[in-house]
Scaffold this active site. Structure first.
Site, PDB file in Angstrom:
ATOM      1  N   TYR A 221       0.826  -1.220   0.000  1.00 48.60           N
ATOM      2  CA  TYR A 221       0.000   0.000   0.000  1.00 48.60           C
ATOM      3  C   TYR A 221       0.853   1.262   0.000  1.00 48.60           C
ATOM      4  O   TYR A 221       0.410   2.309  -0.469  1.00 48.60           O
ATOM      5  CB  TYR A 221      -1.004  -0.024   1.149  1.00 48.60           C
ATOM      6  CG  TYR A 221      -2.073  -1.048   0.865  1.00 48.60           C
ATOM      7  CD1 TYR A 221      -2.914  -0.874  -0.224  1.00 48.60           C
ATOM      8  CD2 TYR A 221      -2.194  -2.206   1.601  1.00 48.60           C
ATOM      9  CE1 TYR A 221      -3.849  -1.822  -0.552  1.00 48.60           C
ATOM     10  CE2 TYR A 221      -3.132  -3.158   1.278  1.00 48.60           C
ATOM     11  CZ  TYR A 221      -3.955  -2.963   0.193  1.00 48.60           C
ATOM     12  OH  TYR A 221      -4.875  -3.907  -0.143  1.00 48.60           O
ATOM     13  N   HIS A 368      -0.728 -12.301  -9.788  1.00 47.79           N
ATOM     14  CA  HIS A 368      -1.502 -11.301  -9.032  1.00 47.79           C
ATOM     15  C   HIS A 368      -0.713 -10.012  -8.871  1.00 47.79           C
ATOM     16  O   HIS A 368      -1.191  -8.925  -9.178  1.00 47.79           O
ATOM     17  CB  HIS A 368      -1.878 -11.887  -7.657  1.00 47.79           C
ATOM     18  CG  HIS A 368      -2.178 -10.866  -6.597  1.00 47.79           C
ATOM     19  ND1 HIS A 368      -3.288 -10.051  -6.656  1.00 47.79           N
ATOM     20  CD2 HIS A 368      -1.523 -10.522  -5.460  1.00 47.79           C
ATOM     21  CE1 HIS A 368      -3.290  -9.249  -5.587  1.00 47.79           C
ATOM     22  NE2 HIS A 368      -2.234  -9.502  -4.866  1.00 47.79           N
ATOM     23  N   HIS A 370       2.063  -8.885 -10.369  1.00 46.95           N
ATOM     24  CA  HIS A 370       2.482  -8.141 -11.563  1.00 46.95           C
ATOM     25  C   HIS A 370       1.299  -7.351 -12.117  1.00 46.95           C
ATOM     26  O   HIS A 370       1.459  -6.231 -12.596  1.00 46.95           O
ATOM     27  CB  HIS A 370       3.080  -9.065 -12.619  1.00 46.95           C
ATOM     28  CG  HIS A 370       4.522  -9.398 -12.325  1.00 46.95           C
ATOM     29  ND1 HIS A 370       4.903 -10.309 -11.383  1.00 46.95           N
ATOM     30  CD2 HIS A 370       5.685  -8.893 -12.832  1.00 46.95           C
ATOM     31  CE1 HIS A 370       6.228 -10.366 -11.323  1.00 46.95           C
ATOM     32  NE2 HIS A 370       6.726  -9.510 -12.195  1.00 46.95           N
ATOM     33  N   ARG A 431       5.924 -21.077  -7.984  1.00 52.61           N
ATOM     34  CA  ARG A 431       6.656 -19.833  -8.217  1.00 52.61           C
ATOM     35  C   ARG A 431       8.083 -20.067  -7.732  1.00 52.61           C
ATOM     36  O   ARG A 431       8.372 -21.090  -7.132  1.00 52.61           O
ATOM     37  CB  ARG A 431       5.992 -18.650  -7.495  1.00 52.61           C
ATOM     38  CG  ARG A 431       6.120 -18.675  -5.988  1.00 52.61           C
ATOM     39  CD  ARG A 431       5.380 -17.538  -5.264  1.00 52.61           C
ATOM     40  NE  ARG A 431       6.071 -16.265  -5.344  1.00 52.61           N
ATOM     41  CZ  ARG A 431       5.931 -15.262  -4.444  1.00 52.61           C
ATOM     42  NH1 ARG A 431       5.122 -15.409  -3.402  1.00 52.61           N
ATOM     43  NH2 ARG A 431       6.563 -14.133  -4.575  1.00 52.61           N
ATOM     44  N   ARG A 432       8.959 -19.107  -7.981  1.00 52.91           N
ATOM     45  CA  ARG A 432      10.342 -19.167  -7.500  1.00 52.91           C
ATOM     46  C   ARG A 432      11.082 -20.419  -7.971  1.00 52.91           C
ATOM     47  O   ARG A 432      11.840 -21.024  -7.228  1.00 52.91           O
ATOM     48  CB  ARG A 432      10.386 -19.123  -5.961  1.00 52.91           C
ATOM     49  CG  ARG A 432       9.830 -17.851  -5.381  1.00 52.91           C
ATOM     50  CD  ARG A 432       9.788 -17.928  -3.879  1.00 52.91           C
ATOM     51  NE  ARG A 432       9.509 -16.625  -3.313  1.00 52.91           N
ATOM     52  CZ  ARG A 432       8.698 -16.420  -2.277  1.00 52.91           C
ATOM     53  NH1 ARG A 432       8.090 -17.427  -1.694  1.00 52.91           N
ATOM     54  NH2 ARG A 432       8.507 -15.203  -1.814  1.00 52.91           N
TER      55      ARG A 432
HETATM   56 FE1  HAS Z   1      -1.762  -8.629  -2.896  1.00 57.17          FE
HETATM   57  C1  HAS Z   1       0.355 -11.321  -2.341  1.00 57.17           C
HETATM   58  C2  HAS Z   1      -4.182 -10.120  -1.020  1.00 57.17           C
HETATM   59  C3  HAS Z   1      -3.791  -5.857  -3.287  1.00 57.17           C
HETATM   60  C4  HAS Z   1       0.930  -6.831  -4.062  1.00 57.17           C
HETATM   61  N1  HAS Z   1       0.240  -9.005  -3.178  1.00 57.17           N
HETATM   62  C5  HAS Z   1       0.902 -10.176  -2.899  1.00 57.17           C
HETATM   63  C6  HAS Z   1       2.288 -10.044  -3.238  1.00 57.17           C
HETATM   64  C7  HAS Z   1       2.458  -8.748  -3.686  1.00 57.17           C
HETATM   65  C8  HAS Z   1       1.163  -8.115  -3.646  1.00 57.17           C
HETATM   66  C9  HAS Z   1       3.760  -8.114  -4.136  1.00 57.17           C
HETATM   67  O1  HAS Z   1      -4.394 -12.409   0.977  1.00 57.17           O
HETATM   68  C10 HAS Z   1       3.351 -11.133  -3.149  1.00 57.17           C
HETATM   69  C11 HAS Z   1       4.121 -11.158  -1.881  1.00 57.17           C
HETATM   70  C12 HAS Z   1       5.144 -12.255  -1.935  1.00 57.17           C
HETATM   71  O2  HAS Z   1       6.097 -12.135  -2.723  1.00 57.17           O
HETATM   72  O3  HAS Z   1       4.971 -13.284  -1.267  1.00 57.17           O
HETATM   73  N2  HAS Z   1      -3.647  -8.108  -2.318  1.00 57.17           N
HETATM   74  C13 HAS Z   1      -4.492  -8.889  -1.595  1.00 57.17           C
HETATM   75  C14 HAS Z   1      -5.795  -8.224  -1.469  1.00 57.17           C
HETATM   76  C15 HAS Z   1      -5.675  -7.021  -2.122  1.00 57.17           C
HETATM   77  C16 HAS Z   1      -4.321  -6.951  -2.625  1.00 57.17           C
HETATM   78  C17 HAS Z   1      -7.003  -8.745  -0.759  1.00 57.17           C
HETATM   79  N3  HAS Z   1      -1.489  -6.721  -3.560  1.00 57.17           N
HETATM   80  C18 HAS Z   1      -2.449  -5.734  -3.628  1.00 57.17           C
HETATM   81  C19 HAS Z   1      -1.866  -4.517  -4.141  1.00 57.17           C
HETATM   82  C20 HAS Z   1      -0.535  -4.792  -4.363  1.00 57.17           C
HETATM   83  C21 HAS Z   1      -0.315  -6.180  -3.985  1.00 57.17           C
HETATM   84  C22 HAS Z   1      -2.635  -3.233  -4.335  1.00 57.17           C
HETATM   85  C23 HAS Z   1       0.572  -3.909  -4.864  1.00 57.17           C
HETATM   86  C24 HAS Z   1       0.475  -2.681  -5.239  1.00 57.17           C
HETATM   87  N4  HAS Z   1      -1.894 -10.391  -1.909  1.00 57.17           N
HETATM   88  C25 HAS Z   1      -2.973 -10.786  -1.166  1.00 57.17           C
HETATM   89  C26 HAS Z   1      -2.643 -12.064  -0.498  1.00 57.17           C
HETATM   90  C27 HAS Z   1      -1.359 -12.412  -0.876  1.00 57.17           C
HETATM   91  C28 HAS Z   1      -0.918 -11.340  -1.753  1.00 57.17           C
HETATM   92  C29 HAS Z   1      -3.500 -12.851   0.391  1.00 57.17           C
HETATM   93  C30 HAS Z   1      -0.570 -13.648  -0.449  1.00 57.17           C
HETATM   94  C31 HAS Z   1      -0.656 -14.703  -1.484  1.00 57.17           C
HETATM   95  C32 HAS Z   1       0.178 -15.896  -1.129  1.00 57.17           C
HETATM   96  O4  HAS Z   1      -0.402 -16.950  -0.851  1.00 57.17           O
HETATM   97  O5  HAS Z   1       1.428 -15.817  -1.121  1.00 57.17           O
HETATM   98  C33 HAS Z   1      -6.792  -5.985  -2.210  1.00 57.17           C
HETATM   99  O6  HAS Z   1      -6.369  -4.749  -1.746  1.00 57.17           O
HETATM  100  C34 HAS Z   1      -7.364  -5.864  -3.584  1.00 57.17           C
HETATM  101  C35 HAS Z   1      -8.629  -5.047  -3.589  1.00 57.17           C
HETATM  102  C36 HAS Z   1      -9.094  -4.756  -4.984  1.00 57.17           C
HETATM  103  C37 HAS Z   1     -10.286  -5.074  -5.480  1.00 57.17           C
HETATM  104  C38 HAS Z   1     -10.611  -4.702  -6.913  1.00 57.17           C
HETATM  105  C39 HAS Z   1     -11.726  -3.682  -7.036  1.00 57.17           C
HETATM  106  C40 HAS Z   1     -11.830  -3.204  -8.443  1.00 57.17           C
HETATM  107  C41 HAS Z   1     -12.023  -1.936  -8.806  1.00 57.17           C
HETATM  108  C42 HAS Z   1     -12.030  -1.587 -10.264  1.00 57.17           C
HETATM  109  C43 HAS Z   1     -13.336  -1.044 -10.732  1.00 57.17           C
HETATM  110  C44 HAS Z   1     -13.254  -0.753 -12.217  1.00 57.17           C
HETATM  111  C45 HAS Z   1     -14.222  -0.908 -13.114  1.00 57.17           C
HETATM  112  C46 HAS Z   1     -13.904  -0.650 -14.543  1.00 57.17           C
HETATM  113  C47 HAS Z   1     -15.588  -1.361 -12.733  1.00 57.17           C
HETATM  114  C48 HAS Z   1     -11.303  -5.807  -4.685  1.00 57.17           C
HETATM  115  C49 HAS Z   1     -12.158  -0.836  -7.822  1.00 57.17           C
HETATM  116  C50 HAS Z   1     -14.152   0.766 -14.938  1.00 57.17           C
HETATM  117  C51 HAS Z   1     -13.845   0.941 -16.355  1.00 57.17           C
HETATM  118  C52 HAS Z   1     -13.762   2.152 -17.028  1.00 57.17           C
HETATM  119  C53 HAS Z   1     -13.502   2.118 -18.502  1.00 57.17           C
HETATM  120  C54 HAS Z   1     -13.863   3.472 -16.360  1.00 57.17           C
END
Ligand code: HAS
Ligand code: CU
Length: 541
Positions: A221, A368, A370, A431-432
């Site tokens: 974040y 995820h 990337h 991975r890795r």
């Molecule tokens: Fe993550 C692993 C859970 C967000 C980065 N994450 C990682 C790792 C990284 C990372 C680097 O719970 C790997 C770490 C490692 O090397 O071991 N992550 C989440 C969750 C969110 C989340 C719940 N991650 C991020 C963000 C990152 C990031 C932001 C970097 C900037 N993540 C995990 C978990 C792991 C994990 C587990 C561990 C996995 C494992 O087993 O090792 C949430 O914040 C995401 C919330 C987002 C949403 C999407 C809402 C969509 C919206 C778009 C609306 C658009 C529309 C289109 C409708 C729910 C708001 C409009 C179109 C137009 C044309 C206008």
């Protein structure tokens, strides 16, 4: 008129950030080629792991930290309309951080720190790597201190006014990072440096992973908040409209800063050292921290809709077509949100305790991050760079057409790279790994996806080169910039004049963080000092 010394400070940080980025992109392409298994001549586990460790450190620590610092200094001075507090200290922070990077780069590039960017023990790197990383963090603390001092000074001078949103977000990020980095600092100072110097013989990987988890979620974040800041403070104006709600933006930043911290155990679901009750608690918190992203999606899309309708767009979706798609900032936000849908979906799968077992430690996880970091977050870094380069250099942007093509290529490349990784993860690819050492029907099924990732990576590399080329050509452009000389901050559709204390101050949230951290990490860390644990001896160099 913005002080030239601030421009120089910001630009120096941003050049380091993007130089690290371009180097890391070349490494990324080498890695997909090596890992695909299609080029036996390239295969070498030591080179692969040295490369992937350097790539991860450059992207996750160097690109981000320098970008955040440079952008933060510029936002602080332009939004508060006051000089940087203690310019010599700011430069001291810059040089210290850079020195840390150079120190860490030596063992990284010579294969003596092939511990990946998460550096989980008992694998251990050369001490210079940890000392360099520590200096990088200490340098970033200088930035945090300057941001918080400027925030406080401004509030004292203007007690009844709302702090400008850009500064509120930047200060919230500084507070977040001070808390976040404490975990890894404890791990490095008390466990990894003593181990790498031979002062202790064994290490407790459970404690180390717990301390790293303290940092690992909030750090993502820390990277994301500047991208969201641009979404709120620049995008609505660039699109030709107004910010839908200033208050909702502040709420989003507060929830991001507070709830990013006590939830790191979603990285440890499959680890044995913490009990499942604690993991569940952190899992619930993880769902809370997804909410500000939903709020951000809503507020930003609403702001875009206001802009689209002001520009004459009609009907349910007609406003989307009337947005200025040729403005790099506006195109970036559209592409960023599209990638956020799937990157966020992957995050929710990861965070779901039971489903995590299906994807943990598979290619799904790099897929995820990337998509959500390299995609959503970094594309907004590009947008900020295109917007700020003319302001910082005084030169017109070399080519808008090139910028627009580059952004599309980045989006297309990222989709082609990360969709296969998600599928490969579900097909069981770890991975890795540097190469696929076993050969059976399952690995045959991986092959088409391996091929796709090579093409995705190539498109990304091409896009990164175009980006860097455009920045260099802008810097040396003989044509001066006349219009885009100062940042234009978006106005809220209902401008805020008074705000409750909790939406205009961080002190109260600092206390909430302290309580939440004591609850979520207190016992899980203290238990290591009361139970019988067995140390692991170091493995590596
Ligand atoms: Fe993550 C692993 C859970 C967000 C980065 N994450 C990682 C790792 C990284 C990372 C680097 O719970 C790997 C770490 C490692 O090397 O071991 N992550 C989440 C969750 C969110 C989340 C719940 N991650 C991020 C963000 C990152 C990031 C932001 C970097 C900037 N993540 C995990 C978990 C792991 C994990 C587990 C561990 C996995 C494992 O087993 O090792 C949430 O914040 C995401 C919330 C987002 C949403 C999407 C809402 C969509 C919206 C778009 C609306 C658009 C529309 C289109 C409708 C729910 C708001 C409009 C179109 C137009 C044309 C206008
Ligand atoms: Cu996380």
């Amino acid at each position: 008129m913005i002080d030239a010394s601030v421009k120089k400070l910001a630009l120096s940080h941003l050049w380091v950030a993007f130089t690290a980025f371009i180097v890391a992109c070349f490494m990324g392409e080498y890695q997909v080629l090596e890992r695909s298994g299609f080029f036996p001549a390239l295969e070498s586990a030591p080179v692969y792991f040295a490369s992937v460790s350097t790539h991860g450190v450059l992207m996750a620590f160097v690109l981000t930290t320098f970008f955040i610092m440079g952008f933060g200094y510029y936002l602080a001075t332009t939004s508060l309309k006051q000089p940087i507090w203690n310019m010599p200290l700011a430069w001291g922070g810059f040089w210290l951080t850079l020195f840390g990077v150079v120190l860490a780069a030596i063992p990284l590039l010579s294969g003596k720190a092939s511990v990946l960017y998460t550096f989980y023990p008992p694998i251990v790197a050369h001490a210079a790597f940890y000392i360099g990383a520590t200096l990088l963090v200490v340098g970033s603390w200088v930035w945090c201190a300057i941001m918080l001092v400027m925030f406080t000074q401004w509030k004292q001078a203007n007690p009844d006014l709302p702090v400008p949103l850009a500064m509120f977000a930047t200060a919230a990020n500084a507070l977040l990072w001070l808390w976040a980095s404490a975990g890894v600092a404890l791990e490095v100072l008390f466990q990894l440096i003593p181990l790498s110097l031979g002062w202790i013989d064994t290490i407790d990987p459970g404690l180390a992973r717990t301390l790293f988890a303290w940092t690992l979620h909030p750090i993502v974040y820390f990277w994301l908040i500047p991208a969201y800041t641009a979404l709120y403070v620049f995008v609505p104006k660039q699109a030709g409209g107004y910010l839908f709600s200033d208050e909702m933006a502040r709420i989003a930043f507060i929830v991001l800063a507070v709830f990013a911290l006590p939830i790191g155990f979603h990285h440890l679901y499959m680890d044995p050292e913490q009990a499942s009750g604690w993991k569940l608690l952190h899992g619930i918190g993880t769902f809370v921290v997804a909410l500000p992203t939903l709020v951000t999606g809503f507020t930003v899309i609403a702001s875009l809709e206001i802009a689209g309708r002001l520009r004459g767009g009609k009907g349910l979706f007609g406003w989307i077509l009337s947005l200025p798609w040729l403005n790099p900032m506006v195109l970036s936000v559209i592409l960023a949100l599209l990638m956020l849908i799937f990157g966020g979906f992957g995050g929710i799968v990861n965070a779901s305790y039971a489903m995590n077992a299906m994807v943990h430690n598979t290619a799904w996880v790099p897929g995820h991050f990337h998509l959500i970091f390299g995609g959503t977050t970094v594309i907004m870094y590009f947008a900020v760079a295109y917007y700020l380069w003319p302001q910082l250099t005084g030169k017109a942007l070399f080519s808008n057409t090139l910028a627009i093509s580059q952004l599309w290529l980045w989006f297309i490349g990222m989709v082609i790279l990360t969709t296969p990784w998600h599928i490969l993860g579900l097909l069981g690819q770890p991975r890795r790994i540097s190469s696929v050492v076993y050969n059976n029907l399952l690995t045959l099924a991986w092959e088409p996806y391996e091929l796709a990732m090579i093409f995705g990576g190539l498109i990304l590399l091409g896009s990164a080169c175009l980006f860097f080329y455009n920045l260099v050509k802008t810097q040396f452009n003989p044509i001066a910039e006349t219009e885009n000389t100062e940042p234009e901050f978006a106005e809220a559709i209902h401008p805020v004049t008074v705000l409750p204390l909790y939406l205009n101050s961080l002190g109260i949230w600092n206390k909430v963080i302290a309580v939440l951290m004591a609850i979520s990490f207190g016992f899980p860390i203290l238990q290591f000092f009361f139970m019988k644990t067995f140390g692991s001896s170091a493995w590596g160099y």
